[in-house]
Design an enzyme around this catalytic site. Sequence first.
Site, PDB file in Angstrom:
ATOM      1  N   HIS A 133     -32.738 -40.793 -12.277  1.00  0.00           N
ATOM      2  CA  HIS A 133     -32.172 -39.854 -12.161  1.00  0.00           C
ATOM      3  C   HIS A 133     -31.199 -39.208 -12.465  1.00  0.00           C
ATOM      4  O   HIS A 133     -30.512 -40.582 -13.706  1.00  0.00           O
ATOM      5  CB  HIS A 133     -32.256 -39.153 -10.826  1.00  0.00           C
ATOM      6  CG  HIS A 133     -33.123 -38.870  -9.731  1.00  0.00           C
ATOM      7  ND1 HIS A 133     -34.317 -39.598  -9.865  1.00  0.00           N
ATOM      8  CD2 HIS A 133     -33.396 -36.924  -9.337  1.00  0.00           C
ATOM      9  CE1 HIS A 133     -35.198 -38.921  -8.884  1.00  0.00           C
ATOM     10  NE2 HIS A 133     -34.787 -37.749  -9.133  1.00  0.00           N
ATOM     11  N   LYS A 137     -26.321 -39.439  -8.804  1.00  0.00           N
ATOM     12  CA  LYS A 137     -27.287 -39.427  -7.987  1.00  0.00           C
ATOM     13  C   LYS A 137     -26.890 -40.585  -7.135  1.00  0.00           C
ATOM     14  O   LYS A 137     -26.827 -41.996  -7.526  1.00  0.00           O
ATOM     15  CB  LYS A 137     -28.762 -39.584  -8.211  1.00  0.00           C
ATOM     16  CG  LYS A 137     -29.626 -39.899  -6.550  1.00  0.00           C
ATOM     17  CD  LYS A 137     -31.323 -39.234  -7.007  1.00  0.00           C
ATOM     18  CE  LYS A 137     -31.976 -39.265  -5.978  1.00  0.00           C
ATOM     19  NZ  LYS A 137     -31.478 -38.617  -5.299  1.00  0.00           N
TER      20      LYS A 137
HETATM   21  P1  NAD Z   1     -23.731 -33.245  -5.051  1.00  0.00           P
HETATM   22  O1  NAD Z   1     -22.448 -34.208  -4.446  1.00  0.00           O
HETATM   23  O2  NAD Z   1     -23.413 -32.609  -5.803  1.00  0.00           O
HETATM   24  O3  NAD Z   1     -23.351 -32.753  -3.629  1.00  0.00           O
HETATM   25  C1  NAD Z   1     -23.257 -32.841  -2.355  1.00  0.00           C
HETATM   26  C2  NAD Z   1     -22.253 -31.556  -2.255  1.00  0.00           C
HETATM   27  O4  NAD Z   1     -22.469 -32.267  -0.341  1.00  0.00           O
HETATM   28  C3  NAD Z   1     -21.099 -32.431  -1.681  1.00  0.00           C
HETATM   29  O5  NAD Z   1     -20.325 -30.803  -2.396  1.00  0.00           O
HETATM   30  C4  NAD Z   1     -20.322 -32.388  -1.306  1.00  0.00           C
HETATM   31  O6  NAD Z   1     -18.423 -32.489  -0.655  1.00  0.00           O
HETATM   32  C5  NAD Z   1     -20.792 -32.013   0.094  1.00  0.00           C
HETATM   33  N1  NAD Z   1     -20.540 -33.022   1.510  1.00  0.00           N
HETATM   34  C6  NAD Z   1     -20.312 -34.647   1.664  1.00  0.00           C
HETATM   35  N2  NAD Z   1     -19.953 -34.885   2.333  1.00  0.00           N
HETATM   36  C7  NAD Z   1     -20.479 -33.486   3.508  1.00  0.00           C
HETATM   37  C8  NAD Z   1     -19.473 -33.490   4.729  1.00  0.00           C
HETATM   38  N3  NAD Z   1     -19.557 -34.427   5.811  1.00  0.00           N
HETATM   39  N4  NAD Z   1     -19.559 -32.092   5.012  1.00  0.00           N
HETATM   40  C9  NAD Z   1     -19.848 -31.318   4.423  1.00  0.00           C
HETATM   41  N5  NAD Z   1     -20.308 -31.566   2.533  1.00  0.00           N
HETATM   42  C10 NAD Z   1     -20.301 -32.294   2.849  1.00  0.00           C
HETATM   43  O7  NAD Z   1     -24.745 -33.732  -4.412  1.00  0.00           O
HETATM   44  P2  NAD Z   1     -26.599 -32.891  -5.176  1.00  0.00           P
HETATM   45  O8  NAD Z   1     -27.262 -33.524  -6.199  1.00  0.00           O
HETATM   46  O9  NAD Z   1     -26.228 -31.611  -4.825  1.00  0.00           O
HETATM   47  O10 NAD Z   1     -27.315 -33.336  -4.253  1.00  0.00           O
HETATM   48  C11 NAD Z   1     -27.256 -32.785  -2.155  1.00  0.00           C
HETATM   49  C12 NAD Z   1     -28.755 -33.689  -1.895  1.00  0.00           C
HETATM   50  O11 NAD Z   1     -29.555 -33.184  -1.724  1.00  0.00           O
HETATM   51  C13 NAD Z   1     -28.489 -35.485  -1.895  1.00  0.00           C
HETATM   52  O12 NAD Z   1     -28.544 -36.343  -0.481  1.00  0.00           O
HETATM   53  C14 NAD Z   1     -29.839 -35.669  -2.903  1.00  0.00           C
HETATM   54  O13 NAD Z   1     -30.537 -37.018  -2.947  1.00  0.00           O
HETATM   55  C15 NAD Z   1     -30.532 -34.553  -2.108  1.00  0.00           C
HETATM   56  N6  NAD Z   1     -31.571 -33.706  -2.609  1.00  0.00           N
HETATM   57  C16 NAD Z   1     -32.626 -33.410  -2.823  1.00  0.00           C
HETATM   58  C17 NAD Z   1     -34.048 -32.714  -2.656  1.00  0.00           C
HETATM   59  C18 NAD Z   1     -34.586 -32.305  -2.256  1.00  0.00           C
HETATM   60  O14 NAD Z   1     -35.300 -31.319  -2.982  1.00  0.00           O
HETATM   61  N7  NAD Z   1     -35.353 -32.045  -1.227  1.00  0.00           N
HETATM   62  C19 NAD Z   1     -33.668 -31.742  -4.160  1.00  0.00           C
HETATM   63  C20 NAD Z   1     -31.788 -31.941  -4.687  1.00  0.00           C
HETATM   64  C21 NAD Z   1     -31.256 -32.694  -4.616  1.00  0.00           C
END
Ligand code: NAD
Length: 245
Positions: A133, A137
Amino acid sequence: MSDIKLLITGSKGRMGQAIIRAAESQNVAVASTVDVGDALVPALEKADIVIDFSSHLFTNELLDECLKQKKSLVIGTTGHTNEELARIREAAKTLPVVFASNYSIGVNTLFWLTRKAAELLGPAFDLEVVEMHHRLKKDSPSGTARTLVEILADVRGLEYDNDCKHGRFGDVGARTPKEIGVHAIRGGDVVGDHTVIFANVGERVELTHKASSRDTFANGSVRAAVWLADKPAGLYDMQDVLGLK
Ligand code: NAD
């Protein structure tokens, strides 16, 4: 056109932004968004279903409010502790919840193929999971890699307890059928690569999925929300949504 109204949490993140675009392209309304510093209660009041791709540190607060307001949840966030996972399972006794480590159709097919290959190839094959990744991440190994290990552990009759760190899972030492390797590589802007290796003396099988766009996860999560709208309380995953079970 679906008449559900979504709340997107983690809305300013990489996935949150992709989900807002996916909802628009699937004609599903985004009624509200929440990121760090935004008030959850009024945002949730405007919506029917939450799509959460934020942080596992937000999960308990989100579950509490969804239970109070009786709102359904699609959870894509990964990296949960055992306590947080237990809370999700508990909440799903009362609320409809889709919880999946990966929302892409391709990876869910990989999950299916991995189980079949492990069953067909049997214990003579050594099992290794390798994922890569992007450099930002936070969790490691990925939720998808953990699901792959969970599937392999299930086929091999091993207890899986989410205690899956980068390295070896199971009885570590000389290579035995009770050991599954897990390797997490981080760098650059890789959206998500996963390979399951089945290695025997004289031959090996490798199953690989490579995501080149977050849109695949985003589209899947919106599809899961539409699917969830008329479902009773319960814990579902993307295999349920896709009818793969
Ligand atoms: P990212 O860091 O770009 O985005 C996360 C967002 O969540 C940020 O804007 C952050 O400010 C916000 N955030 C953090 N804590 C928060 C809170 N307490 N309240 C509200 N907002 C909050 O990360 P990303 O790449 O968008 O990934 C987000 C999550 O999704 C990760 O856990 C990642 O592993 C997961 N993910 C899952 C899949 C899937 O298919 N299940 C795919 C991609 C990513």
